[in-house]
Design a protein around this motif. Sequence first.
Motif, PDB file in Angstrom:
ATOM      1  N   PRO A   2       0.820  -1.187   0.000  1.00 45.36           N
ATOM      2  CA  PRO A   2       0.000   0.000   0.000  1.00 45.36           C
ATOM      3  C   PRO A   2       0.866   1.253   0.000  1.00 45.36           C
ATOM      4  O   PRO A   2       1.896   1.330   0.626  1.00 45.36           O
ATOM      5  CB  PRO A   2      -0.804  -0.114   1.268  1.00 45.36           C
ATOM      6  N   GLY A   3       0.421   2.161  -0.750  1.00 45.32           N
ATOM      7  CA  GLY A   3       1.058   3.451  -0.815  1.00 45.32           C
ATOM      8  C   GLY A   3       2.178   3.531  -1.813  1.00 45.32           C
ATOM      9  O   GLY A   3       2.581   4.618  -2.203  1.00 45.32           O
ATOM     10  N   THR A   4       2.698   2.461  -2.311  1.00 43.54           N
ATOM     11  CA  THR A   4       3.798   2.504  -3.261  1.00 43.54           C
ATOM     12  C   THR A   4       3.304   2.434  -4.694  1.00 43.54           C
ATOM     13  O   THR A   4       4.026   2.777  -5.617  1.00 43.54           O
ATOM     14  CB  THR A   4       4.771   1.326  -3.022  1.00 43.54           C
ATOM     15  N   GLY A   5       2.097   1.916  -4.883  1.00 45.43           N
ATOM     16  CA  GLY A   5       1.545   1.791  -6.224  1.00 45.43           C
ATOM     17  C   GLY A   5       1.998   0.526  -6.929  1.00 45.43           C
ATOM     18  O   GLY A   5       1.806   0.375  -8.123  1.00 45.43           O
ATOM     19  N   TRP A   6       2.678  -0.268  -6.139  1.00 48.16           N
ATOM     20  CA  TRP A   6       3.136  -1.531  -6.715  1.00 48.16           C
ATOM     21  C   TRP A   6       2.171  -2.650  -6.368  1.00 48.16           C
ATOM     22  O   TRP A   6       1.518  -2.637  -5.336  1.00 48.16           O
ATOM     23  CB  TRP A   6       4.490  -1.874  -6.163  1.00 48.16           C
ATOM     24  N   THR A   7       2.173  -3.670  -7.262  1.00 50.05           N
ATOM     25  CA  THR A   7       1.354  -4.844  -7.009  1.00 50.05           C
ATOM     26  C   THR A   7       2.283  -6.048  -7.013  1.00 50.05           C
ATOM     27  O   THR A   7       3.131  -6.194  -7.889  1.00 50.05           O
ATOM     28  CB  THR A   7       0.306  -5.040  -8.118  1.00 50.05           C
ATOM     29  N   LEU A   8       2.098  -6.878  -6.053  1.00 43.17           N
ATOM     30  CA  LEU A   8       2.925  -8.070  -5.965  1.00 43.17           C
ATOM     31  C   LEU A   8       2.103  -9.228  -6.511  1.00 43.17           C
ATOM     32  O   LEU A   8       0.983  -9.484  -6.077  1.00 43.17           O
ATOM     33  CB  LEU A   8       3.330  -8.339  -4.515  1.00 43.17           C
ATOM     34  N   THR A   9       2.648  -9.905  -7.491  1.00 43.57           N
ATOM     35  CA  THR A   9       1.993 -11.067  -8.078  1.00 43.57           C
ATOM     36  C   THR A   9       2.876 -12.264  -7.789  1.00 43.57           C
ATOM     37  O   THR A   9       4.056 -12.273  -8.123  1.00 43.57           O
ATOM     38  CB  THR A   9       1.830 -10.905  -9.594  1.00 43.57           C
ATOM     39  N   LEU A  10       2.276 -13.253  -7.197  1.00 41.14           N
ATOM     40  CA  LEU A  10       3.010 -14.456  -6.857  1.00 41.14           C
ATOM     41  C   LEU A  10       2.617 -15.535  -7.849  1.00 41.14           C
ATOM     42  O   LEU A  10       1.446 -15.876  -7.985  1.00 41.14           O
ATOM     43  CB  LEU A  10       2.674 -14.889  -5.430  1.00 41.14           C
ATOM     44  N   LEU A  11       3.557 -16.055  -8.545  1.00 45.00           N
ATOM     45  CA  LEU A  11       3.304 -17.103  -9.532  1.00 45.00           C
ATOM     46  C   LEU A  11       3.604 -18.444  -8.899  1.00 45.00           C
ATOM     47  O   LEU A  11       4.651 -18.652  -8.308  1.00 45.00           O
ATOM     48  CB  LEU A  11       4.166 -16.914 -10.768  1.00 45.00           C
ATOM     49  N   ALA A  12       2.649 -19.302  -9.061  1.00 40.17           N
ATOM     50  CA  ALA A  12       2.835 -20.643  -8.523  1.00 40.17           C
ATOM     51  C   ALA A  12       2.772 -21.619  -9.686  1.00 40.17           C
ATOM     52  O   ALA A  12       2.156 -21.351 -10.719  1.00 40.17           O
ATOM     53  CB  ALA A  12       1.718 -20.948  -7.523  1.00 40.17           C
ATOM     54  N   PRO A  13       3.362 -22.792  -9.587  1.00 40.44           N
ATOM     55  CA  PRO A  13       3.313 -23.757 -10.675  1.00 40.44           C
ATOM     56  C   PRO A  13       1.865 -24.232 -10.883  1.00 40.44           C
ATOM     57  O   PRO A  13       1.133 -24.490  -9.948  1.00 40.44           O
ATOM     58  CB  PRO A  13       4.199 -24.902 -10.214  1.00 40.44           C
ATOM     59  N   VAL A  14       1.450 -24.312 -12.164  1.00 40.78           N
ATOM     60  CA  VAL A  14       0.077 -24.698 -12.510  1.00 40.78           C
ATOM     61  C   VAL A  14      -0.058 -26.194 -12.782  1.00 40.78           C
ATOM     62  O   VAL A  14      -1.163 -26.719 -12.859  1.00 40.78           O
ATOM     63  CB  VAL A  14      -0.452 -23.906 -13.730  1.00 40.78           C
ATOM     64  N   ARG A  15       1.028 -26.867 -12.931  1.00 42.53           N
ATOM     65  CA  ARG A  15       0.997 -28.296 -13.225  1.00 42.53           C
ATOM     66  C   ARG A  15       0.189 -29.068 -12.184  1.00 42.53           C
ATOM     67  O   ARG A  15      -0.651 -29.893 -12.562  1.00 42.53           O
ATOM     68  CB  ARG A  15       2.414 -28.835 -13.324  1.00 42.53           C
ATOM     69  N   PRO A  16       0.352 -28.876 -10.944  1.00 47.90           N
ATOM     70  CA  PRO A  16      -0.442 -29.635  -9.985  1.00 47.90           C
ATOM     71  C   PRO A  16      -1.938 -29.353 -10.106  1.00 47.90           C
ATOM     72  O   PRO A  16      -2.775 -30.203  -9.828  1.00 47.90           O
ATOM     73  CB  PRO A  16       0.072 -29.187  -8.613  1.00 47.90           C
TER      74      PRO A  16
END
Length: 137
Positions: A2-16
């Motif tokens: 919050p407040g930085t304007g950044w978004t954190l996206t966490l990528l997880a493996p989709v194979r499972p």
Amino acid sequence: MPGTGWTLTLLAPVRPVLEPARPAARLGALLLGGAGLAGMALALRRRGRLRRDLARDAARRQELEEQVSLRTAELRTANARLRAEAVERQRAEATLHGLRDELAQANRRPSSARSPPAWRMRSTSRWPPSAPSPTTR
């Protein structure tokens, strides 16, 4: 953040996550392909039936055309024969009318001017050959 304007996206493996859906997707594709093949087979079968029906109809039409041609030829022959018979009948009627007129004129003549009938005339030839002569009866 919050407040930085950044978004954190966490990528997880989709194979499972996708691994359990893979057999269902394959089954769906197989069923869809099978339905497509069945549709094509049905369309090909209908096309074959349509071609056979068209060929049979063409053969029937040809047979009917031949029958019509034969019947037309028969009717033309019969028509020509009937026309010839009509001409012959007209000639016979004309001859009949002529003979009636001659007979009427012969009946109007005085009896002394009449010649004897042809059947009473003596002749050395016999007509018809098989009939006995009227004088030899």
